[in-house]
Motif scaffolding. Structure first.
Motif, PDB file in Angstrom:
ATOM      1  N   ILE A 145       0.838  -1.207   0.000  1.00 60.74           N
ATOM      2  CA  ILE A 145       0.000   0.000   0.000  1.00 60.74           C
ATOM      3  C   ILE A 145       0.870   1.253   0.000  1.00 60.74           C
ATOM      4  CG2 ILE A 145      -1.631   1.349   1.382  1.00 60.74           C
ATOM      5  CD1 ILE A 145      -2.837  -1.300   2.337  1.00 60.74           C
ATOM      6  N   PHE A 146       1.930   1.255   0.817  1.00 60.65           N
ATOM      7  CA  PHE A 146       2.834   2.405   0.883  1.00 60.65           C
ATOM      8  C   PHE A 146       3.518   2.636  -0.466  1.00 60.65           C
ATOM      9  CE2 PHE A 146       7.135   4.074   1.745  1.00 60.65           C
ATOM     10  CZ  PHE A 146       6.790   5.289   2.321  1.00 60.65           C
ATOM     11  N   SER A 201       2.485   1.691  -3.410  1.00 64.83           N
ATOM     12  CA  SER A 201       1.474   2.121  -4.385  1.00 64.83           C
ATOM     13  C   SER A 201       1.196   3.618  -4.255  1.00 64.83           C
ATOM     14  CB  SER A 201       0.184   1.330  -4.180  1.00 64.83           C
ATOM     15  OG  SER A 201       0.390  -0.055  -4.377  1.00 64.83           O
ATOM     16  N   CYS A 202       1.125   4.106  -3.017  1.00 66.28           N
ATOM     17  CA  CYS A 202       0.897   5.542  -2.802  1.00 66.28           C
ATOM     18  C   CYS A 202       2.054   6.377  -3.334  1.00 66.28           C
ATOM     19  CB  CYS A 202       0.678   5.820  -1.318  1.00 66.28           C
ATOM     20  SG  CYS A 202      -0.864   5.151  -0.649  1.00 66.28           S
ATOM     21  N   ILE A 203       3.283   5.912  -3.097  1.00 66.67           N
ATOM     22  CA  ILE A 203       4.460   6.633  -3.607  1.00 66.67           C
ATOM     23  C   ILE A 203       4.457   6.658  -5.132  1.00 66.67           C
ATOM     24  CG2 ILE A 203       6.981   6.584  -3.780  1.00 66.67           C
ATOM     25  CD1 ILE A 203       5.977   7.526  -1.079  1.00 66.67           C
ATOM     26  N   CYS A 225       1.855   6.433  -7.146  1.00 63.79           N
ATOM     27  CA  CYS A 225       0.791   7.347  -7.597  1.00 63.79           C
ATOM     28  C   CYS A 225       1.243   8.797  -7.515  1.00 63.79           C
ATOM     29  CB  CYS A 225      -0.469   7.134  -6.757  1.00 63.79           C
ATOM     30  SG  CYS A 225      -1.352   5.607  -7.120  1.00 63.79           S
ATOM     31  N   PHE A 226       1.949   9.140  -6.429  1.00 61.07           N
ATOM     32  CA  PHE A 226       2.465  10.501  -6.291  1.00 61.07           C
ATOM     33  C   PHE A 226       3.463  10.819  -7.401  1.00 61.07           C
ATOM     34  CE2 PHE A 226       5.962  13.164  -4.752  1.00 61.07           C
ATOM     35  CZ  PHE A 226       5.285  14.363  -4.528  1.00 61.07           C
TER      36      PHE A 226
END
Length: 216
Positions: free
Chosen positions: A198-199, A201-203, A205-206
């Motif tokens: 999850i972490f 994936s967030c990076i 996306c950013f």
């Protein structure tokens, strides 16, 4: 069965994970430390020599150290709870784990034996190599782009491809069981790496959003 789960940070060997990437699970028959994308270690009462207080550098934050007899694991296994480490040790004592001499249930024995035999790192070496090689191959256009412009501060559109690949792998790990079986070692589970995925994936996306702005 008495069980409690604590979230915090931790270390397995030289690999570290900060809050909330480490999870300690304690029952009367097992202690399991999982640090997402780092590893999982699991112990029977008979595997455990002691569970003691451990001071971090400069004594800023206390944790617990698990001293054990499992030959395939690192000697350096630390868990740092968000709360009081003394209270955590008392909770462990309250479960009866440290002094438990009861016969081990067969299902728990099989779980512990399987996880210990597969090692602490949950991801197959072949999967790690495949992802790293694919990333490097897909980064070649970006490297050539930067070399041609004599600039190492560019974030060219060519980086969409390797980042997109990583994001696709993350999505597949969530939704495609075949990909999970391909990436994870036998007896290991997606929950061991879920927080880390999850972490990441967030990076990604950013970074993709930033690249979109820079290349628009």
């Amino acid at each position: 069965m008495r069980e409690f789960i604590v979230t915090g940070g931790g270390e397995i060997g030289n690999a570290h994970g900060t809050y909330p990437f480490a999870r300690l699970t304690i029952t009367p028959f097992k202690v399991q430390l999982t640090i997402s994308l780092v590893g999982t270690v699991i112990f029977r009462p008979s595997d455990t020599v002691s569970i003691d207080l451990h001071d971090s550098f400069l004594g800023i934050r206390k944790g617990i150290k698990i001293r054990h007899k499992v030959s395939g694991y690192s000697d350096h296994i630390i868990f740092r709870p968000v709360g009081n480490a003394n209270s955590l040790i008392q909770h462990i004592r309250d479960t009866g784990f440290l002094l438990n001499c009861e016969p081990m249930p067969e299902t728990i024995e099989q779980e512990i034996a399987s996880l210990q035999s597969s090692g602490s790192f949950p991801i197959k070496t072949s999967a790690v190599v495949g992802i790293v090689v694919s990333w490097n191959v897909l980064c070649i256009p970006a490297i050539i782009h930067d070399a041609g412009k004599h600039s190492f501060f560019n974030l060219p559109g060519a980086m969409f491809l390797p980042l997109g690949l990583l994001f696709l792998i993350c999505l597949c790990l969530f939704f495609v069981p075949l990909v999970r079986r391909t990436v994870l070692k036998k007896h290991h589970h997606f929950c061991e790496i879920k927080t880390g995925i999850i972490f990441i994936s967030c990076i990604i996306c950013f970074l993709l959003a930033l690249l979109t702005l820079l290349t628009a």
